[in-house]
Write an enzyme that holds these catalytic residues in place. Structure first.
Site, PDB file in Angstrom:
ATOM      1  N   GLY A 122       0.810  -1.216   0.000  1.00  0.00           N
ATOM      2  CA  GLY A 122       0.000   0.000   0.000  1.00  0.00           C
ATOM      3  C   GLY A 122       0.841   1.263   0.000  1.00  0.00           C
ATOM      4  O   GLY A 122       0.489   2.262  -0.650  1.00  0.00           O
ATOM      5  N   ASP A 123       1.960   1.247   0.715  1.00  0.00           N
ATOM      6  CA  ASP A 123       2.843   2.415   0.746  1.00  0.00           C
ATOM      7  C   ASP A 123       3.474   2.664  -0.619  1.00  0.00           C
ATOM      8  O   ASP A 123       3.540   3.799  -1.099  1.00  0.00           O
ATOM      9  CB  ASP A 123       3.952   2.207   1.781  1.00  0.00           C
ATOM     10  CG  ASP A 123       3.505   2.523   3.197  1.00  0.00           C
ATOM     11  OD1 ASP A 123       2.811   3.528   3.398  1.00  0.00           O
ATOM     12  OD2 ASP A 123       3.857   1.753   4.099  1.00  0.00           O
TER      13      ASP A 123
END
Length: 402
Positions: free
Chosen positions: A170-171
């Site tokens: 997600g990052d």
């Protein structure tokens, strides 16, 4: 003929982000020529101490994500540190930050602070849930945002705990979206002369990956469930265990490809079966199709399975570890490893996509020490005198400057 400049040459970026999402966006921009000034707290970005460390006590990861950046350490909890940061931002094209919403406003460094002093600023904000809405104040790490954004729901095996890749996906995806937003805003600024806020939310960036999940639910009431190593509604595409215990991935879902796959697997009966001529029929008989492929793979070592399928032009491949990648001739031919030197020792770090034929990006230097460029940057960019720098240093604004 003169050498072409890198695509982002002349773009000045101040990176206030820490850990992954903001710094990854900054790394992408720096790789393609932007001048990135990374403002770290005294002691440095916490990611310097994450995971496996080198002999100097610095993470190997930092050498990659900190590449091509100049590091300035500032205590943003001090008036002097915030003033210096504001002055750096006033001279920048882009700001990247990934603090919790409201943090920079509380420090007097929100977007309104730069409306008049730097109207062309691309103010890029990365957070878990965005800058507004009911969830804006919630802390949002990638693991949590992958869940609420829908990615974790479809990941894993039916009836089991939802899985995750052993990565902060997600990052990284948020960092990619931030870099895209910055480029869009820079492109628009060429016409308007105005900057703008780029608001990137981690949960929205993984939501962006959901393909047909939303229209399928809204239009047909279908909730896509986890499907293990397959993809719902596409057959065959799966992971199969071979006689040597290794797994291979086979994607035989094209109609003509499926025929070649089953012929190679010794199942001419299935290759010519009218029930399986198109994807809809194969989905209906998925267990039969997958069972046939699985039984064939179990009789051969993985290398032989791949050799036969490649000869038949069926998409297939192994599942690589880092060791496999680094010895693979194709990875090497494509230049996917760049060698840097850390304290006299060679270290390979990954090249970055996309690959541009005329103006390829590159690693000019690896991530260095925290605050290693503080004096040079502040004196060059802000015109600090030697006495001013020494006074601020004595006040502890920079922490320990290397």
């Amino acid at each position: 003929m003169s050498e072409r400049a890198l695509p982002l040459a002349g773009v000045k970026v101040v990176e206030l982000g820490q850990l992954i999402a903001g710094p990854f966006a900054g790394t992408l921009l720096a790789y393609f020529g932007a001048e990135v000034i990374k403002v770290e707290p005294p002691g440095g970005d916490p990611i310097r101490g994450w995971r496996k460390l080198d002999d100097s006590g610095t993470s190997f990861w930092w050498r990659s994500i900190g590449r091509n950046k100049r590091s300035v350490t500032l205590d943003l909890k001090s008036d002097a540190g915030r003033d210096l940061a504001a002055r750096l931002i006033d001279g920048a094209d882009v700001l990247i930050e990934n603090f919790r919403p409201g943090t920079l406003e509380n420090w007097g460094l929100g977007p309104d602070r730069f409306t008049d002093s730097n109207p062309g600023l691309i103010y890029t904000r990365i957070s878990g849930y965005g800058q507004d809405g009911p969830y804006a104040d919630k802390p949002g790490y990638a693991s949590v945002c992958e869940g609420i954004g829908g990615l974790r729901y479809v990941n894993g095996f039916p009836g089991e705990r939802p899985g995750r890749p052993n990565l902060s996906l997600g990052d990284t995806v948020a960092g990619l979206h931030a870099a895209l937003g910055i480029l869009l805003a820079l492109f628009e600024r060429r016409g308007s002369g105005q900057g703008q806020v780029v608001d990137v939310a981690l949960y929205e960036t993984v939501f962006n990956l959901l393909e047909a999940v939303i229209p399928e639910f809204d239009g047909a009431g279908l909730i896509r469930e986890p499907a293990g190593s397959t993809v719902t509604g596409i057959v065959p595409t799966n992971t199969y265990r071979c006689a040597d215990g290794k797994y291979v991935i086979i994607g035989g879902n094209g109609d003509s490809i499926f025929k070649r796959l089953m012929t190679t697997a010794g199942r001419a009966d299935l290759a010519g079966d009218p029930r399986l001529a198109h994807n809809a029929g194969r989905v209906e008989h998925e267990a039969e199709v997958d069972g046939a492929i699985e039984a064939w793979c179990a009789t051969l070592d993985s290398a032989e399975v791949l050799r036969r399928l490649e000869e038949a032009r069926v998409p297939c491949g192994p599942i690589y570890s880092a060791a496999d990648m680094m010895t693979d001739l194709h990875f090497q031919a494509r230049g996917l490893f760049q060698q840097v030197e850390i304290n006299g020792k060679p270290l390979k770090i990954p090249a970055m996509a996309p690959r541009l034929a005329g103006t390829p990006g590159g690693t000019r230097w690896p991530g260095g020490e925290a605050g290693g460029h503080t004096e040079a940057v502040l004196r060059e960019e802000l015109g600090l005198s030697e006495d001013e720098f020494q006074r601020l240093k004595d006040e502890g604004v920079f922490g320990q400057v290397n």
